[in-house]
Design an enzyme around this catalytic site. Structure first.
Site, PDB file in Angstrom:
ATOM      1  N   TYR A 111       0.797  -1.232   0.000  1.00 16.88           N
ATOM      2  CA  TYR A 111       0.000   0.000   0.000  1.00 16.88           C
ATOM      3  C   TYR A 111       0.828   1.280   0.000  1.00 16.88           C
ATOM      4  O   TYR A 111       0.778   2.063  -0.941  1.00 16.88           O
ATOM      5  CB  TYR A 111      -0.969  -0.005   1.194  1.00 16.88           C
ATOM      6  CG  TYR A 111      -1.915  -1.173   1.174  1.00 16.88           C
ATOM      7  CD1 TYR A 111      -2.882  -1.295   0.171  1.00 16.88           C
ATOM      8  CD2 TYR A 111      -1.836  -2.183   2.123  1.00 16.88           C
ATOM      9  CE1 TYR A 111      -3.746  -2.375   0.128  1.00 16.88           C
ATOM     10  CE2 TYR A 111      -2.692  -3.271   2.084  1.00 16.88           C
ATOM     11  CZ  TYR A 111      -3.645  -3.361   1.082  1.00 16.88           C
ATOM     12  OH  TYR A 111      -4.488  -4.439   1.040  1.00 16.88           O
ATOM     13  N   PRO A 124     -11.190   0.073  -2.899  1.00 18.25           N
ATOM     14  CA  PRO A 124     -12.449  -0.550  -3.304  1.00 18.25           C
ATOM     15  C   PRO A 124     -13.639   0.367  -3.051  1.00 18.25           C
ATOM     16  O   PRO A 124     -13.595   1.263  -2.205  1.00 18.25           O
ATOM     17  CB  PRO A 124     -12.539  -1.799  -2.414  1.00 18.25           C
ATOM     18  CG  PRO A 124     -11.192  -1.934  -1.779  1.00 18.25           C
ATOM     19  CD  PRO A 124     -10.632  -0.551  -1.711  1.00 18.25           C
ATOM     20  N   HIS A 311      -7.547   1.528   1.161  1.00 19.13           N
ATOM     21  CA  HIS A 311      -7.352   0.137   1.533  1.00 19.13           C
ATOM     22  C   HIS A 311      -6.287  -0.090   2.609  1.00 19.13           C
ATOM     23  O   HIS A 311      -6.277  -1.131   3.285  1.00 19.13           O
ATOM     24  CB  HIS A 311      -6.967  -0.647   0.281  1.00 19.13           C
ATOM     25  CG  HIS A 311      -7.385  -2.083   0.307  1.00 19.13           C
ATOM     26  ND1 HIS A 311      -7.446  -2.840   1.460  1.00 19.13           N
ATOM     27  CD2 HIS A 311      -7.752  -2.930  -0.690  1.00 19.13           C
ATOM     28  CE1 HIS A 311      -7.838  -4.061   1.161  1.00 19.13           C
ATOM     29  NE2 HIS A 311      -8.026  -4.148  -0.125  1.00 19.13           N
ATOM     30  N   SER A 522     -12.016 -11.579  -4.693  1.00 22.31           N
ATOM     31  CA  SER A 522     -12.256 -11.542  -3.253  1.00 22.31           C
ATOM     32  C   SER A 522     -13.722 -11.834  -2.979  1.00 22.31           C
ATOM     33  O   SER A 522     -14.609 -11.296  -3.644  1.00 22.31           O
ATOM     34  CB  SER A 522     -11.889 -10.172  -2.675  1.00 22.31           C
ATOM     35  OG  SER A 522     -12.019 -10.177  -1.266  1.00 22.31           O
TER      36      SER A 522
END
Length: 594
Positions: A111, A124, A311, A522
Site C-alpha cells: 500500500y 475498493p 485500503h 475476493s
C-alpha cells in the site's frame, strides 16, 4: 442545506435495535482491546521445504514445462546451498522479536510504497441497495441516519465494547476496526503514511461533508472542540494546511453527490459502482471525494449510495461489518428521542488556489478522466441460485464460485492463469491477508475436462468435487498462516535487507508469472444486499468481487478498456454461464452413480 443536516444528527447510542452488533457491556471496558490482542498467537513462519514444494505445485498449471524445470533447479539450489536456510533463520528471528513479522512490511509493500493512484488501482468501492428518495430532503434525512449509525458503531470502538469476532471457535484480531475511523492516508514522495487521530488526547468530534466540490466541517458531538490556532493572516499555506488537516482528522467523510447520469435498471448497478470507485470523472462527482480518506460514505440525490475506502488500514470484512451495522441501524423505525442538542453550524473549509495549484488541479482532472474512461465495470445480480445450491451439494460456496471463475477464464482464453483470492490472517495478532491460489492442478484438470464431450459426467463431477476440496484445503491452510505467498515475500525482503544480491528464484520468469494476477478476486460476504468492487491489478487482468446471498450472488467484474484482450461484460456473462453449467452438471448426474 447542511444546516438542515446539522439539526437531524442526534446523539448516537439511543436506538435499541433487534439485529445490530451489540456491545458486550453498557459502559467502557478500559484495556479490553489490548488484553484481547495480546492473547492472540503470533503469525508463524512456515517451514522452508513446505513452501518450496507448494510453490512448485502452484506453478504447474500456469507455467510451461521448461520454465517449471528451470524453477525446480533454482529451488533445489536455494534450499541446499544455504541461502534459503539463512533467509529462513533471519525471518524466524524477526518473527520472535515482532508482534507480527509481516504486517509492517505488507503495509509498506502493498500500500504505502505503491506509487499508482489509489483511485481504481487500490481503493475498493461498495454499492448499497438503491434508496427510495429522489430529492435533497430525502438525501439529507438518509445522510443524518447514516451518520448516526456510524457514531453508534464508533461508540463501541471508543468504549472497547465491540464484540470479538470468531472463526471456527478461534478469536480473531480486531485491530483493523480501530484503524478505520478518524484516519487518513498522507501522501509522500517515495512512500505514503497513515495517520490515526482517534488515539490522541482530544480525538476528533467532527465529520467532513463534501457537496458540490466544497468541503465543510460538521461537529457531531456537543462537546468543546480544540481547533488549530486561529489564522493570523490569510497566508495560503496556513489556510490550505488547516483545511486539509480538518479533512484528514474527521471521523468519516460524507459525500453528498449530484444525481448520476440516467441509466436503465439493468445499467444502474454498474453505473453506481463506478460512482463509488471514482465518482464518474471531473464533470460528475469525482470532485466530491478526498480519496486518501479512509472511509467516505457516498449519498446521491437520486438514491444511489455506497462507500469508498482507502485500503491501507483494513481489508473489506471490517468495512462491511460497519456498513451492515449502519444499514440495520437506519432500518429502525422507533428511536428513543432526547431533547435536541444544538450543534455548531457547519464551517466551510477554505483553500487558496494559486496558479500553480490550479495547474495541478487541471492535470489531476485530466489524469483522473483518463482512468475513468479506461475502467470498465459490470455489476450483475446472478439470479439462478446463491449459497443454497453449493450447500445442498455439501460444497463450500466460495470454492464453488472460484472453480466457476477458473472455468470462465479457461473458456475465454484456453489457458489457466495466476489467480489471487484474499485470505484473512486475523487468527493472528495484527494479521492482514495471504493469497488463496485458486488456479491449482486439480482445478486445471477439471476445467480442461468440463467441455470435453469424450469425458463422462460422472468423471467430470469427480474432478469438480476434487477441485472444490482442494480449494477448501488451500483456504484452510492459508488462514492458518501456512500459505506460500507472504512467506516468499518475507524471504525476499529479508534477502533485500541482509544480502548483497537477490536469490535467483525471485528473478525467475516463473516468479513473475506467479505474481501476474490476471484474476484478482475476493469474497466479501455481507448481510446487506450489496457488492464491493475494485479495479484489476494488472493491465490485462480482471478484478472480481462477490457477495453470495442465500438465493442469489452479487458480482462486480472490472477490466481496462485499453486492453484489447479483456472485456468485463464478456467475463461476467461467461461466469454466469459457468455457474449455471456447474449446477446443471451436479443436478443432472444421478447421485446413485457417483
Amino acid at each position: 442545506m447542511l444546516g438542515f443536516l446539522r439539526t437531524m444528527v442526534g446523539k448516537s447510542g439511543m436506538v435499541k435495535p433487534s439485529c445490530l452488533v451489540r456491545p458486550v457491556a453498557v459502559t467502557r471496558i478500559t484495556g479490553r482491546y489490548l488484553a484481547h490482542q495480546e492473547s492472540l498467537p503470533k503469525l508463524p513462519v512456515p517451514p522452508l521445504k513446505q513452501t518450496c514444494d507448494r510453490y512448485l505445485a502452484v506453478l504447474e498449471p500456469i507455467v510451461e514445462e521448461d520454465e517449471l524445470q528451470h524453477t525446480r533447479r533454482l529451488l533445489e539450489e536455494f534450499q541446499t546451498g544455504g541461502v534459503g536456510e539463512r533467509l529462513q533463520k533471519g525471518l524466524e528471528r524477526r518473527a520472535r522479536k515482532m508482534e507480527n513479522w509481516l504486517s509492517d512490511w505488507w503495509l509498506k509493500v502493498a500500500y504505502l510504497d505503491y506509487r499508482m493512484p489509489v483511485v481504481v488501482h487500490s481503493s475498493p468501492g461498495v454499492v448499497l441497495p438503491r434508496m427510495e428518495f429522489h430529492d435533497r430532503q430525502g438525501q439529507m434525512r438518509f445522510a443524518a441516519k447514516m451518520i448516526s449509525g456510524v457514531l453508534n458503531f464508533k461508540t463501541m470502538i471508543d468504549n472497547e465494547t465491540l464484540p470479538v469476532e470468531h472463526l471456527g471457535g478461534q478469536a480473531l484480531c480486531m485491530h483493523q476496526y480501530y484503524q478505520v475511523l478518524s484516519s487518513c492516508r498522507i501522501p509522500g514522495t517515495k512512500s505514503d503514511s497513515i495517520v490515526n487521530y482517534s488515539q490522541g488526547r482530544r480525538p476528533p468530534s467532527h465529520i467532513t461533508v463534501v457537496h458540490n466540490f466544497q468541503f465543510f466541517v460538521l461537529d457531531v458531538y456537543n462537546r468543546p472542540k480544540t481547533w488549530a490556532k486561529a489564522y493570523s493572516t490569510l497566508i495560503k499555506d496556513r489556510t490550505n494546511k488547516e483545511s486539509v488537516r480538518a479533512i484528514q482528522k474527521s471521523i468519516i467523510t460524507v459525500c453528498l453527490d449530484a444525481p448520476m447520469p440516467r441509466a436503465s435498471e439493468e445499467q444502474y448497478r454498474s453505473r453506481a459502482a463506478v460512482q463509488m470507485l471514482h465518482g464518474g470523472g471531473s464533470r460528475w462527482n469525482s470532485g466530491n471525494r478526498w480519496f486518501d480518506k479512509t472511509i467516505q460514505f457516498i449519498i446521491g440525490e437520486d438514491g444511489s449510495c455506497g462507500v469508498i475506502y482507502e485500503h491501507a488500514p483494513a481489508e473489506g470484512p471490517p468495512i462491511i461489518k460497519l456498513i451492515d451495522h449502519v444499514v440495520e441501524y437506519m432500518k429502525q423505525s422507533e428511536m428513543v428521542r432526547t431533547p435536541m442538542v444544538p450543534l455548531p453550524m457547519p464551517r466551510k473549509l477554505r483553500f487558496n488556489i494559486t496558479p500553480e495549484i490550479k495547474n495541478n488541479i487541471e492535470k489531476a482532472k485530466q489524469n483522473l478522466n483518463i482512468m475513468v474512461q479506461d475502467l470498465d465495470v459490470r455489476v450483475i445480480v446472478f439470479p439462478h441460485f446463491g449459497k443454497n445450491v453449493p450447500k445442498s451439494h455439501k460444497m463450500s460456496p466460495d470454492a464453488f464460485i472460484q472453480i466457476a471463475l477458473q472455468l470462465a477464464y479457461y473458456r475465454m482464453y484456453k489457458v489457466c492463469c495466476a489467480t489471487y483470492e484474499s485470505a484473512s490472517l486475523r487468527m493472528f495478532r495484527l494479521g492482514r491477508t495471504d493469497t488463496i491460489r485458486s488456479a491449482s492442478i486439480d482445478s486445471a484438470k477439471f476445467v480442461k475436462a468440463m467441455d470435453n464431450s469424450a469425458i463422462q459426467n460422472m468423471e467430470k463431477v469427480a474432478l469438480f468435487e476434487k477441485a472444490v476440496r482442494g480449494h477448501r484445503t488451500y483456504t484452510d491452510m492459508a488462514i492458518r498462516g501456512q500459505a506460500i505467498d507472504r512467506h516468499l515475500l518475507g524471504l525476499k525482503l529479508t534477502a533485500i535487507e541482509d544480502l548483497t544480491s537477490l536469490p535467483e528464484i525471485f528473478m525467475d520468469t516463473s516468479y513473475a508469472k506467479a505474481l501476474h494476477y490476471n484474476l484478482s478476486t475476493s469474497q466479501v460476504p455481507a448481510k446487506t444486499d450489496c457488492v464491493m468492487c475494485f479495479g484489476p491489478v494488472v493491465p490485462d487482468g480482471y478484478g472480481v468481487c462477490y457477495n453470495p446471498m442465500d438465493e442469489h450472488i452479487n458480482f462486480a467484474v472490472s477490466a481496462f478498456n485499453s486492453c484489447e484482450d479483456t472485456n468485463a461484460s464478456r467475463m461476467a456473462q461467461t461466469l454466469e454461464e459457468a455457474l449455471v453449467d456447474l449446477r446443471d452438471l451436479l443436478e443432472q448426474t444421478p447421485k446413485a452413480k457417483l
